[in-house]
Write an enzyme that holds these catalytic residues in place. Sequence first.
Site, PDB file in Angstrom:
ATOM      1  N   MET A  30      -0.099  -4.161  -4.347  1.00  0.00           N
ATOM      2  CA  MET A  30      -0.121  -4.340  -2.895  1.00  0.00           C
ATOM      3  C   MET A  30       1.046  -5.250  -2.483  1.00  0.00           C
ATOM      4  O   MET A  30       1.041  -5.822  -1.393  1.00  0.00           O
ATOM      5  CB  MET A  30      -1.457  -4.933  -2.447  1.00  0.00           C
ATOM      6  CG  MET A  30      -2.632  -4.006  -2.770  1.00  0.00           C
ATOM      7  SD  MET A  30      -4.080  -4.259  -1.732  1.00  0.00           S
ATOM      8  CE  MET A  30      -4.475  -5.954  -2.095  1.00  0.00           C
ATOM      9  N   ALA A  32       3.901  -8.446  -2.472  1.00  0.00           N
ATOM     10  CA  ALA A  32       3.907  -9.915  -2.601  1.00  0.00           C
ATOM     11  C   ALA A  32       4.025 -10.278  -4.087  1.00  0.00           C
ATOM     12  O   ALA A  32       3.192 -10.996  -4.637  1.00  0.00           O
ATOM     13  CB  ALA A  32       2.675 -10.539  -1.962  1.00  0.00           C
ATOM     14  N   HIS A  37       2.929  -9.476 -11.506  1.00  0.00           N
ATOM     15  CA  HIS A  37       3.392  -8.107 -11.243  1.00  0.00           C
ATOM     16  C   HIS A  37       4.604  -7.783 -12.114  1.00  0.00           C
ATOM     17  O   HIS A  37       4.714  -6.677 -12.650  1.00  0.00           O
ATOM     18  CB  HIS A  37       3.820  -7.959  -9.775  1.00  0.00           C
ATOM     19  CG  HIS A  37       2.720  -8.132  -8.778  1.00  0.00           C
ATOM     20  ND1 HIS A  37       2.634  -9.226  -7.958  1.00  0.00           N
ATOM     21  CD2 HIS A  37       1.658  -7.348  -8.469  1.00  0.00           C
ATOM     22  CE1 HIS A  37       1.572  -9.103  -7.172  1.00  0.00           C
ATOM     23  NE2 HIS A  37       0.956  -7.981  -7.462  1.00  0.00           N
ATOM     24  N   GLN A  61      -9.841  -1.397   1.112  1.00  0.00           N
ATOM     25  CA  GLN A  61     -10.480  -2.323   0.179  1.00  0.00           C
ATOM     26  C   GLN A  61     -10.680  -3.714   0.772  1.00  0.00           C
ATOM     27  O   GLN A  61     -11.156  -4.619   0.091  1.00  0.00           O
ATOM     28  CB  GLN A  61      -9.723  -2.371  -1.150  1.00  0.00           C
ATOM     29  CG  GLN A  61      -8.355  -3.029  -1.112  1.00  0.00           C
ATOM     30  CD  GLN A  61      -7.601  -2.838  -2.415  1.00  0.00           C
ATOM     31  OE1 GLN A  61      -7.114  -1.756  -2.717  1.00  0.00           O
ATOM     32  NE2 GLN A  61      -7.481  -3.892  -3.220  1.00  0.00           N
ATOM     33  N   LYS A 150      -6.330 -10.181 -14.630  1.00  0.00           N
ATOM     34  CA  LYS A 150      -6.950 -11.125 -13.680  1.00  0.00           C
ATOM     35  C   LYS A 150      -8.041 -10.418 -12.872  1.00  0.00           C
ATOM     36  O   LYS A 150      -9.081 -10.997 -12.599  1.00  0.00           O
ATOM     37  CB  LYS A 150      -5.916 -11.735 -12.728  1.00  0.00           C
ATOM     38  CG  LYS A 150      -6.557 -12.769 -11.784  1.00  0.00           C
ATOM     39  CD  LYS A 150      -5.549 -13.544 -11.013  1.00  0.00           C
ATOM     40  CE  LYS A 150      -4.944 -12.746  -9.897  1.00  0.00           C
ATOM     41  NZ  LYS A 150      -5.915 -12.383  -8.814  1.00  0.00           N
ATOM     42  N   ASP A 151      -7.766  -9.162 -12.516  1.00  0.00           N
ATOM     43  CA  ASP A 151      -8.773  -8.360 -11.808  1.00  0.00           C
ATOM     44  C   ASP A 151      -9.601  -7.603 -12.845  1.00  0.00           C
ATOM     45  O   ASP A 151      -9.564  -6.364 -12.915  1.00  0.00           O
ATOM     46  CB  ASP A 151      -8.081  -7.404 -10.847  1.00  0.00           C
ATOM     47  CG  ASP A 151      -7.330  -8.153  -9.757  1.00  0.00           C
ATOM     48  OD1 ASP A 151      -7.983  -8.736  -8.886  1.00  0.00           O
ATOM     49  OD2 ASP A 151      -6.090  -8.200  -9.814  1.00  0.00           O
ATOM     50  N   GLN A 154     -11.910  -4.855 -11.703  1.00  0.00           N
ATOM     51  CA  GLN A 154     -11.131  -3.702 -11.246  1.00  0.00           C
ATOM     52  C   GLN A 154     -10.699  -2.848 -12.444  1.00  0.00           C
ATOM     53  O   GLN A 154     -10.754  -1.614 -12.390  1.00  0.00           O
ATOM     54  CB  GLN A 154      -9.910  -4.204 -10.467  1.00  0.00           C
ATOM     55  CG  GLN A 154      -8.896  -3.147 -10.115  1.00  0.00           C
ATOM     56  CD  GLN A 154      -7.846  -3.654  -9.142  1.00  0.00           C
ATOM     57  OE1 GLN A 154      -8.084  -3.699  -7.946  1.00  0.00           O
ATOM     58  NE2 GLN A 154      -6.675  -4.028  -9.627  1.00  0.00           N
ATOM     59  N   SER A 187      -1.126 -13.237  -5.430  1.00  0.00           N
ATOM     60  CA  SER A 187      -0.396 -13.173  -4.158  1.00  0.00           C
ATOM     61  C   SER A 187      -1.037 -14.102  -3.136  1.00  0.00           C
ATOM     62  O   SER A 187      -0.394 -14.558  -2.201  1.00  0.00           O
ATOM     63  CB  SER A 187      -0.400 -11.739  -3.629  1.00  0.00           C
ATOM     64  OG  SER A 187       0.156 -10.878  -4.589  1.00  0.00           O
ATOM     65  N   ARG A 188      -2.334 -14.385  -3.314  1.00  0.00           N
ATOM     66  CA  ARG A 188      -3.046 -15.234  -2.347  1.00  0.00           C
ATOM     67  C   ARG A 188      -2.798 -16.727  -2.578  1.00  0.00           C
ATOM     68  O   ARG A 188      -3.228 -17.540  -1.756  1.00  0.00           O
ATOM     69  CB  ARG A 188      -4.550 -14.926  -2.378  1.00  0.00           C
ATOM     70  CG  ARG A 188      -4.880 -13.544  -1.844  1.00  0.00           C
ATOM     71  CD  ARG A 188      -6.364 -13.315  -1.683  1.00  0.00           C
ATOM     72  NE  ARG A 188      -6.651 -12.134  -0.875  1.00  0.00           N
ATOM     73  CZ  ARG A 188      -6.941 -10.921  -1.368  1.00  0.00           C
ATOM     74  NH1 ARG A 188      -6.996 -10.727  -2.675  1.00  0.00           N
ATOM     75  NH2 ARG A 188      -7.181  -9.906  -0.556  1.00  0.00           N
TER      76      ARG A 188
HETATM   77  O1  PAF Z   1      -4.806  -4.935  -7.695  1.00  0.00           O
HETATM   78  C1  PAF Z   1      -4.299  -4.523  -6.627  1.00  0.00           C
HETATM   79  O2  PAF Z   1      -3.227  -4.975  -6.193  1.00  0.00           O
HETATM   80  C2  PAF Z   1      -4.999  -3.426  -5.837  1.00  0.00           C
HETATM   81  O3  PAF Z   1      -6.385  -3.571  -5.907  1.00  0.00           O
HETATM   82  C3  PAF Z   1      -4.566  -2.018  -6.260  1.00  0.00           C
HETATM   83  C4  PAF Z   1      -4.943  -1.700  -7.684  1.00  0.00           C
HETATM   84  C5  PAF Z   1      -3.054  -1.860  -6.087  1.00  0.00           C
HETATM   85  C6  PAF Z   1      -5.246  -0.979  -5.358  1.00  0.00           C
HETATM   86  O4  PAF Z   1      -4.908  -1.168  -4.026  1.00  0.00           O
END
Ligand code: PAF
Length: 288
Positions: A30, A32, A37, A61, A150-151, A154, A187-188
């Site tokens: 997303m 930033a 990344h 989301q 980190k996620d 997800q 990013s936050r």
């Molecule tokens: O982890 C993220 O940045 C978002 O959840 C993703 C996987 C790009 C989906 O929008």
Amino acid sequence: MRIIRTIPELRAAVSDARNDGASVGLVPTMGAFHEGHLSLMRRAREDNGLVVVSLFVNPTQFGANEDLGSYPRDEARDAAMAQAEGVDVLFAPDAAEIYPEGFATSIHVSGLTEVLDGASRGAHHFDGVATVVTKLFGIVRPDVAYFGQKDAQQVLVVRRLVRDLNLDVRIEACPIVREADGLAMSSRNVYLDAAARARATALNRALDAASALADAGERDAAVLIDAASRVLDEAGIRPDYLELRDNDDLHAVTRLDGEALLAVAACVGAARLIDNHILRSTDLKGGA
Ligand code: PAF
């Protein structure tokens, strides 16, 4: 590096690369960008002939009271950073390209999405993630897709949807990248003022405290969570959740037996932050 905004152009670029024999790596983001990344982009660059980074702040989301409007956006900076990492294509569609008029489909992954961030942020969150990631896989058709650990939840949700929908993509989870003082890059983090930034280090310190106990042989989840909880308390942080869960199906774990995910989320100042460690019982480490 090409910046592509439409699905047909993206498909043509991927198809040309495939015809030349290139494997395709996708880094969904997303924007930033931070070192987290960039580490995914580097890994994708090492592994693939074509590296596509998607940059799309996915509205579905975010909840109504979340930070969609203020989420940090700076495409020119992101593009320069991606180019410096040797990324071939930055796919930066607008919202109508991804969600055209009449869009009516949602992907829901049951079982994994009702707990942790699913409980704290609401069901829409992982439905939005699963839907956009499935779309990105359909658009790019990557051989490999790279996500940050980190996620952690997800990653599990994406692995499950890939398995359940028989999608032909390998999922690589890459290690959490941390600041020198242990704060997980996010990013936050830009939302943190100096005082909150200092307090935010308590998240990783809390997880460290539990990891140290696990390394010393402690297996009782309540004791491990209590050790982490005390560090958060001292920093004046009340977590949204601090839970030990199975690192595959996310059922709650009462005893560390093998490997488990210790996950935390908390609002610190203006930022909602998440972090996690994988705890391993000492028998799994060969008694070390
Ligand atoms: O982890 C993220 O940045 C978002 O959840 C993703 C996987 C790009 C989906 O929008």
